[in-house]
Every structure is written in structure tokens, then in C-alpha cells.
Write a protein that holds these residues in place. Structure first.
Motif, PDB file in Angstrom:
ATOM      1  N   ALA A   1     -14.477  26.939 -20.363  1.00 15.46           N
ATOM      2  CA  ALA A   1     -15.018  28.193 -19.826  1.00 15.46           C
ATOM      3  C   ALA A   1     -16.007  28.814 -20.803  1.00 15.46           C
ATOM      4  O   ALA A   1     -17.045  29.356 -20.390  1.00 15.46           O
ATOM      5  CB  ALA A   1     -13.862  29.163 -19.556  1.00 15.46           C
ATOM      6  N   HIS A   2     -15.698  28.687 -22.089  1.00  9.32           N
ATOM      7  CA  HIS A   2     -16.607  29.198 -23.118  1.00  9.32           C
ATOM      8  C   HIS A   2     -17.951  28.476 -23.038  1.00  9.32           C
ATOM      9  O   HIS A   2     -19.024  29.121 -23.082  1.00  9.32           O
ATOM     10  CB  HIS A   2     -15.967  28.989 -24.491  1.00  9.32           C
ATOM     11  CG  HIS A   2     -16.889  29.242 -25.646  1.00  9.32           C
ATOM     12  ND1 HIS A   2     -17.141  30.494 -26.142  1.00  9.32           N
ATOM     13  CD2 HIS A   2     -17.641  28.384 -26.398  1.00  9.32           C
ATOM     14  CE1 HIS A   2     -17.990  30.414 -27.144  1.00  9.32           C
ATOM     15  NE2 HIS A   2     -18.312  29.151 -27.328  1.00  9.32           N
TER      16      HIS A   2
ATOM     17  N   THR B   1      -2.474  24.380 -27.428  1.00  9.01           N
ATOM     18  CA  THR B   1      -1.679  24.443 -26.192  1.00  9.01           C
ATOM     19  C   THR B   1      -2.291  25.465 -25.232  1.00  9.01           C
ATOM     20  O   THR B   1      -2.474  25.204 -24.029  1.00  9.01           O
ATOM     21  CB  THR B   1      -0.221  24.813 -26.523  1.00  9.01           C
ATOM     22  OG1 THR B   1       0.343  23.829 -27.392  1.00  9.01           O
ATOM     23  CG2 THR B   1       0.614  24.925 -25.258  1.00  9.01           C
ATOM     24  N   PHE B   2      -2.608  26.639 -25.734  1.00  5.95           N
ATOM     25  CA  PHE B   2      -3.222  27.659 -24.890  1.00  5.95           C
ATOM     26  C   PHE B   2      -4.634  27.250 -24.478  1.00  5.95           C
ATOM     27  O   PHE B   2      -5.061  27.499 -23.340  1.00  5.95           O
ATOM     28  CB  PHE B   2      -3.259  28.994 -25.618  1.00  5.95           C
ATOM     29  CG  PHE B   2      -1.949  29.725 -25.584  1.00  5.95           C
ATOM     30  CD1 PHE B   2      -1.500  30.297 -24.409  1.00  5.95           C
ATOM     31  CD2 PHE B   2      -1.165  29.844 -26.710  1.00  5.95           C
ATOM     32  CE1 PHE B   2      -0.286  30.975 -24.354  1.00  5.95           C
ATOM     33  CE2 PHE B   2       0.044  30.515 -26.671  1.00  5.95           C
ATOM     34  CZ  PHE B   2       0.497  31.083 -25.485  1.00  5.95           C
ATOM     35  N   ALA B   3      -5.359  26.620 -25.391  1.00  5.23           N
ATOM     36  CA  ALA B   3      -6.741  26.238 -25.074  1.00  5.23           C
ATOM     37  C   ALA B   3      -6.796  25.285 -23.891  1.00  5.23           C
ATOM     38  O   ALA B   3      -7.626  25.446 -22.983  1.00  5.23           O
ATOM     39  CB  ALA B   3      -7.391  25.592 -26.299  1.00  5.23           C
ATOM     40  N   VAL B   4      -5.892  24.287 -23.893  1.00  7.62           N
ATOM     41  CA  VAL B   4      -5.933  23.307 -22.821  1.00  7.62           C
ATOM     42  C   VAL B   4      -5.326  23.869 -21.537  1.00  7.62           C
ATOM     43  O   VAL B   4      -5.767  23.551 -20.422  1.00  7.62           O
ATOM     44  CB  VAL B   4      -5.244  21.993 -23.238  1.00  7.62           C
ATOM     45  CG1 VAL B   4      -3.743  22.151 -23.380  1.00  7.62           C
ATOM     46  CG2 VAL B   4      -5.572  20.866 -22.269  1.00  7.62           C
TER      47      VAL B   4
ATOM     48  N   GLU C   1     -13.651  28.843 -11.097  1.00  2.79           N
ATOM     49  CA  GLU C   1     -13.426  27.401 -11.231  1.00  2.79           C
ATOM     50  C   GLU C   1     -12.294  27.030 -12.188  1.00  2.79           C
ATOM     51  O   GLU C   1     -11.981  25.853 -12.327  1.00  2.79           O
ATOM     52  CB  GLU C   1     -14.725  26.732 -11.689  1.00  2.79           C
ATOM     53  CG  GLU C   1     -15.850  26.865 -10.669  1.00  2.79           C
ATOM     54  CD  GLU C   1     -17.067  26.055 -11.051  1.00  2.79           C
ATOM     55  OE1 GLU C   1     -16.896  25.037 -11.747  1.00  2.79           O
ATOM     56  OE2 GLU C   1     -18.183  26.453 -10.658  1.00  2.79           O
ATOM     57  N   PHE C   2     -11.714  28.034 -12.836  1.00  2.00           N
ATOM     58  CA  PHE C   2     -10.668  27.724 -13.813  1.00  2.00           C
ATOM     59  C   PHE C   2      -9.383  28.451 -13.441  1.00  2.00           C
ATOM     60  O   PHE C   2      -9.323  29.682 -13.462  1.00  2.00           O
ATOM     61  CB  PHE C   2     -11.109  28.137 -15.220  1.00  2.00           C
ATOM     62  CG  PHE C   2     -12.307  27.380 -15.714  1.00  2.00           C
ATOM     63  CD1 PHE C   2     -12.199  26.056 -16.128  1.00  2.00           C
ATOM     64  CD2 PHE C   2     -13.553  27.988 -15.744  1.00  2.00           C
ATOM     65  CE1 PHE C   2     -13.302  25.366 -16.582  1.00  2.00           C
ATOM     66  CE2 PHE C   2     -14.669  27.296 -16.197  1.00  2.00           C
ATOM     67  CZ  PHE C   2     -14.537  25.982 -16.618  1.00  2.00           C
ATOM     68  N   LEU C   3      -8.389  27.684 -13.072  1.00  4.04           N
ATOM     69  CA  LEU C   3      -7.075  28.230 -12.759  1.00  4.04           C
ATOM     70  C   LEU C   3      -6.095  27.664 -13.785  1.00  4.04           C
ATOM     71  O   LEU C   3      -5.754  26.482 -13.754  1.00  4.04           O
ATOM     72  CB  LEU C   3      -6.645  27.844 -11.346  1.00  4.04           C
ATOM     73  CG  LEU C   3      -5.328  28.455 -10.866  1.00  4.04           C
ATOM     74  CD1 LEU C   3      -5.445  29.984 -10.765  1.00  4.04           C
ATOM     75  CD2 LEU C   3      -4.942  27.863  -9.506  1.00  4.04           C
ATOM     76  N   GLY C   4      -5.670  28.507 -14.691  1.00  6.70           N
ATOM     77  CA  GLY C   4      -4.867  28.026 -15.810  1.00  6.70           C
ATOM     78  C   GLY C   4      -3.376  27.976 -15.519  1.00  6.70           C
ATOM     79  O   GLY C   4      -2.911  28.339 -14.436  1.00  6.70           O
TER      80      GLY C   4
ATOM     81  N   GLU D   1     -23.508  30.382 -17.204  1.00 12.96           N
ATOM     82  CA  GLU D   1     -22.838  30.210 -15.908  1.00 12.96           C
ATOM     83  C   GLU D   1     -21.547  31.011 -15.881  1.00 12.96           C
ATOM     84  O   GLU D   1     -20.659  30.803 -16.715  1.00 12.96           O
ATOM     85  CB  GLU D   1     -22.549  28.721 -15.669  1.00 12.96           C
ATOM     86  CG  GLU D   1     -21.985  28.422 -14.297  1.00 12.96           C
ATOM     87  CD  GLU D   1     -21.761  26.935 -14.075  1.00 12.96           C
ATOM     88  OE1 GLU D   1     -21.202  26.571 -13.032  1.00 12.96           O
ATOM     89  OE2 GLU D   1     -22.156  26.141 -14.972  1.00 12.96           O
ATOM     90  N   TRP D   2     -21.413  31.924 -14.944  1.00 13.51           N
ATOM     91  CA  TRP D   2     -20.195  32.725 -14.771  1.00 13.51           C
ATOM     92  C   TRP D   2     -19.271  31.985 -13.803  1.00 13.51           C
ATOM     93  O   TRP D   2     -19.285  32.181 -12.604  1.00 13.51           O
ATOM     94  CB  TRP D   2     -20.554  34.109 -14.217  1.00 13.51           C
ATOM     95  CG  TRP D   2     -19.398  35.060 -14.160  1.00 13.51           C
ATOM     96  CD1 TRP D   2     -18.614  35.327 -13.086  1.00 13.51           C
ATOM     97  CD2 TRP D   2     -18.910  35.872 -15.218  1.00 13.51           C
ATOM     98  NE1 TRP D   2     -17.662  36.238 -13.388  1.00 13.51           N
ATOM     99  CE2 TRP D   2     -17.817  36.602 -14.711  1.00 13.51           C
ATOM    100  CE3 TRP D   2     -19.280  36.044 -16.556  1.00 13.51           C
ATOM    101  CZ2 TRP D   2     -17.094  37.512 -15.485  1.00 13.51           C
ATOM    102  CZ3 TRP D   2     -18.562  36.951 -17.324  1.00 13.51           C
ATOM    103  CH2 TRP D   2     -17.477  37.657 -16.798  1.00 13.51           C
TER     104      TRP D   2
END
Length: 534
Positions: A119-120, A109-112, A132-135, A127-128
Motif C-alpha cells: 500500500a505504501h 507479521t503486521f506488514a504482511v 484493494e487491500f483487505l487485511g 495511486e490511492w
């Protein structure tokens, strides 16, 4: 006893079986089919995980098989109906990996929600991609739980503590049970999904759950996340991939799939916001040891003729309650065996009645043992596993009733058999809490010790009959260990029950029946599979 293990389990389970004196063979290259049919000969217990298909053909070839143990929860790879038909117990280990499966569901649940795998991967590639990731947070969100079984409950506890509101869809639970979990029970699957920001799946794979989550259902979870760490096949994987790809869902996480290993051309692998793991829900050291030892314990219990706590096709009983009902198991079987041999004609109905203290217990196992006793003299291959199914298959009605009142004894078990016209009842109890006795046969009060060889004679209540029976038995070298004579009216019909040290020769029975005062003679052997009626 011989135990065959065809899927890897933790050494702790294998050691427990060996320490109990059983022979354990591992054959991890067998996946089912003809190889398993050939290997099953002489095997008393089979232990599998999800990798071995245990088909009807296997059970048909397994003359010595007592139990199939599934080291885990899901049993869709085992033909349970075939197991029941052949009197084989099927048991799983539902508790051992519950915590591991629940924790993996929470992790997924947290991973998705936070795109952790994506991101990992980007960072590993140099690549930093911070911007690009807004959770999404789980706090103050609604979690829809599809299936509030053991794993579902553990997930509910964990995510409830993290500030989620809980909605449950499960047609097999009560509103009170959902309330105890702090969840709202919703009767319609679509409504339950529509209420959720996240949805987790915790149902077994059954005909009614296969494909249960399809395109229409996914549309109800618009903008949300779907997590399935239960069984593959419940979710339409093509529809799920499409729903995430086109933005209907924000993401999905799966640990189990309809086909495993997951095919390389699965559309799930091409969608960025779908997180997948290779069926790792139970893959913790503690879980693997727990399911292995739980399965070993089930096998050992089956070998010892004790209740198998997690049996799926046999009556089970809570471990703490077993000592209270254990003495009644053999008593009920004996009562059924005696009743079946004393009633003439085809049996059409079996009643099992509990009176007194025993009526307060869970008695499914006792009832199954009573049915076993009824069917054994009919020369059917029967045990407590398949006895209820045999009754159904042969159109025999089974009625169980309880009353907390008992006129004469603290507890009574009564087995009554019907043939359509007549009925005959045999009652048993325990003296001093552990001494089994047959105390009434067909309405006649008796006091018979239910073991070894018994002779039940119906005779005219006239002088000299008991002396005749004793003389004839003595002339044929049959020793009387005990006897009890009962009548209902003076000069009418009487029943005499003898406990004997030897079988009664046919010549002795014929000599007894030659006397007009002897109405019938039935010999019942309680320490063998069948009695003999003359």
C-alpha cells in the motif's frame, strides 16, 4: 593480545577491547578464504559477523588463536568442529539482538497481514488504492512458533499479549516449558503448521533444519502467513514463492535468505504478497551496541582464563555461579595432572567425582579442567575446549558423578584414572574456602600444597628413608619447602610428597632409585605444561 575484526561492529565493542589493553585491527575487506588464512597469523582473537567464513583452514593456520567471537547469534559461517579440534573457543552474542529480532518479526507479521509495504508503494506512486487491500487481524488468530528459543519466546510474549493463541513446534523443549509460555506444544511439524493462521520461524540453520519448510509443509499452513526472520535456507524459497503466487498461502514475509544479498532473479521478488527486507532483524542501534560489547566481553574473559558465558564449544557457567566453582578449576586440573603421571600405562577411563557442597554446582567447566590436567602430561595440545573431544577421539571413557555426602571435608574433587588393569585416584579440597590442597593420593592421606615442583616418592616404610631423600635433595641443592609422609600399614609401603623450590636433577633421581627402599620417584611440575616421570 591481538584482536582481528573482519566485519563491522559498533565502536563500543572496539573501545572496550582497547580499554582492556588489547590491540585491535579492523580489516573489513576480508571475507575468509586465503586472505583470512594469511591474516590470522599472530592473532589471538577473531571477531566476525555473518560476512566472514571461518573455515578449518583458518584454524589450522591460527597457532595463537584463543577465541572466535560472533557478534550475533548465527554461527553457520564458523567451522565449530574445527575450532574444537584446535582448542579454540567459539562464542556468540545471543542476547544482544534478541529484542530487535523479535520486534522485527512482529513488525513483519503486521506488514504482511495488512499489506503495508504494498500500500505504501502504491501511494508513493500516486495511486490511492484504498479499496484493494483487505487485511487480516491477529486478534483471536493462532500463531505457530517453530523453535521456542530466545527470539521465539520474545515473539510469543508480544503476540500473546495481542490476543493470539500460541502453538509451538520444538522437539528440544518440554511440555512444561511451553505451558509456562501459555503455548500448546505439538510434536509433529505438519500438525503444528495446520493449526496456525500465522507461522513464525526461529530455528538455527543446521543440517536437520535446512529445507525444513518445503512444499508439503507450506500446504499445511493453507490460507495463512509465513514469517521467517531467522536464517535463510530453512524455508524452500522457490516453493514459498509458488505457494503465495497460487494462493496456497495468503502471504509471506522474509528477512533472511539462502543466498545473501538476495539475487535479483529470485522468484520471491516477483510475488506481490511476499514482503522482503535485507536481513534487518538485528539492525537497531541498541542491538548493534549490545552484540559488540557482549562479544568484546567474551574475548576479554577468554584472555583472562575466565568462563566465556556464551561459549558454544566449551563448558560455560552462569556468571553468578562462577565464584563458587572458580577455586576448584585449578584444583581439578592439578589432581588430573598428578594422577596421570603417577599411573603407568595407557589411560582408558577417567572418573571425576564431586562430593559435598561442590556437588550442587554446575561443574562441566571443572570436569573439562580435570581432563585437561590428565592430558597435558601426555604432551597433547589440550585445553578445556578440546579436552572432552580428545577423550572421545582416543576412546577414553569419561564418567562424572556427584554425591552430596562427604566424609572428611566440606567438598572433595576426586580424579581417578584407569589403565584397564589398575586405577589411581587423587583427591583435592579447599581449606578455609580458598586454600587448595591435595589430601589423598592412591588412598594415602596426604596434605600437599598443589603448586610449583612436587616430588612423589613411593618407598618402603622403614627407618632412614625420609632422611635419605632429604640428604640426596640437599646434596643437589634442592630445597624442601614442605613434605608429608603417609602409610596405610606399619612396615608396608609409604608415600612421601615433597614441595620443592627447584626442579630435581636427573642425577638426584637416579641416586634415589639406586636405593632398594625407594620404589618409584615421580617429579611433577605444576607451574609448567608437563611433569617428568623417572
Amino acid at each position: 593480545m591481538n584482536v582481528l575484526v573482519t566485519d563491522p561492529i559498533a565502536d563500543a565493542g572496539l573501545d572496550r577491547l582497547r580499554n582492556a589493553g588489547h590491540t585491535v585491527e579492523t580489516a573489513y575487506d576480508i571475507e575468509g578464504g586465503e586472505a583470512l588464512v594469511e591474516a590470522i597469523e599472530g592473532v589471538n582473537a577473531l571477531i566476525v559477523r555473518s560476512g566472514t567464513e571461518v573455515s578449518r583452514e583458518v584454524f589450522e593456520a591460527a597457532d595463537d588463536l584463543v577465541i572466535v567471537g560472533r557478534a550475533g547469534i548465527g554461527v553457520d559461517n564458523i567451522d565449530i568442529d574445527a575450532a574444537t579440534d584446535h582448542g579454540v573457543i567459539v562464542a556468540n552474542a545471543p542476547e544482544g539482538n534478541v529484542r530487535a529480532a523479535a520486534e522485527h518479526t512482529v513488525a513483519m507479521t503486521f506488514a504482511v497481514a495488512r499489506s503495508i509495504p504494498q500500500a505504501h508503494g502504491r501511494l508513493k506512486d500516486g495511486e490511492w488504492a484504498k479499496g484493494e487491500f483487505l487485511g487480516a487481524e491477529v486478534n483471536n488468530k493462532t500463531l505457530t512458533i517453530v523453535g521456542l528459543g530466545r527470539v521465539g519466546q520474545e515473539v510469543a510474549k508480544r503476540l500473546d499479549s495481542l490476543g493470539m493463541d500460541l502453538v509451538v513446534y520444538d522437539p528440544y523443549i518440554s511440555e512444561e516449558r511451553a505451558d509456562r509460555m501459555g503455548a500448546e506444544l505439538v510434536e509433529d511439524l505438519h500438525d503444528a503448521l495446520a493449526a496456525g493462521d500465522f507461522a513464525t520461524i526461529h530455528t538455527p540453520l543446521l543440517p536437520e533444519t535446512e529445507g525444513m519448510i518445503g512444499e508439503e509443509e507450506l500446504a499445511q499452513l493453507e490460507g495463512g502467513y509465513l514469517i521467517n526472520c531467522a536464517r535463510g535456507g530453512i524455508v524452500d524459497e522457490d516453493a514459498l514463492a509458488a505457494a503465495v503466487e497460487d494462493g496456497t498461502l495468503a502471504g509471506a514475509a522474509l528477512d533472511s535468505f539462502a543466498t545473501e544479498p538476495l539475487p535479483t532473479d529470485s522468484p520471491l521478488l516477483d510475488v506481490e504478497d511476499v514482503v522482503v527486507t535485507p536481513h534487518l532483524g538485528a539492525a537497531t542501534e541498541a542491538a548493534q551496541e549490545n552484540v559488540a560489547t557482549d562479544t568484546a566481553d567474551a574475548v576479554i574473559a577468554a584472555f583472562n582464563d575466565e568462563p566465556v558465558i556464551n561459549a558454544l564449544n566449551a563448558p560455560s557457567v552462569d556468571e553468578s555461579a562462577f565464584p563458587r566453582i572458580e577455586p576448584y578449576i585449578d584444583l581439578a586440573e592439578t589432581a588430573g595432572k598428578v594422577a596421570a603421571q603417577l599411573l603407568e600405562g595407557r589411560i582408558t577411563e577417567i572418573e571425576v567425582t564431586y562430593e559435598g557442597d561442590i556437588a550442587e554446582e554446575e561443574v562441566d567447566l571443572v570436569t573439562a579442567s580435570a581432563l585437561k590436567g590428565v592430558f597435558e602430561p601426555l604432551e597433547w595440545q589440550v585445553n578445556a575446549v578440546n579436552a572432552p573431544q580428545l577423550a572421545e577421539d582416543r576412546g577414553i571413557d569419561v564418567v562424572e558423578s556427584k554425591s552430596r555426602q562427604s566424609e572428611d571435608f566440606q567438598s572433595i574433587v576426586r580424579v581417578t584414572v584407569h589403565n584397564g588393569d589398575d586405577a589411581l585416584a587423587v583427591e583435592g579440597t579447599l581449606f578455609a574456602g580458598e586454600d587448595p590442597r591435595i589430601v589423598r593420593i592412591d588412598g594415602f592421606r596426604v596434605d600437599a600444597v598443589p603448586y610449583g615442583h612436587m616430588l612423589v616418592a613411593r618407598n618402603a616404610d622403614t627407618p632412614g628413608v625420609i632422611g635419605l631423600i632429604g640428604t640426596v635433595l640437599g646434596d643437589h641443592d634442592v630445597n624442601i619447602a614442605g613434605m608429608f609422609n603417609a602409610r596405610q600399614v606399619h612396615g608396608g609401603e609409604a608415600i612421601t610428597v615433597y614441595n620443592l623450590d627447584q626442579e630435581v636433577p636427573t642425577a638426584a633421581v637416579e641416586e634415589l632409585l639406586a636405593d632398594d627402599r625407594i620404589i618409584s620417584v615421580t617429579e611433577i611440575t605444576l607451574d609448567a605444561a608437563n611433569g617428568r616421570e623417572e
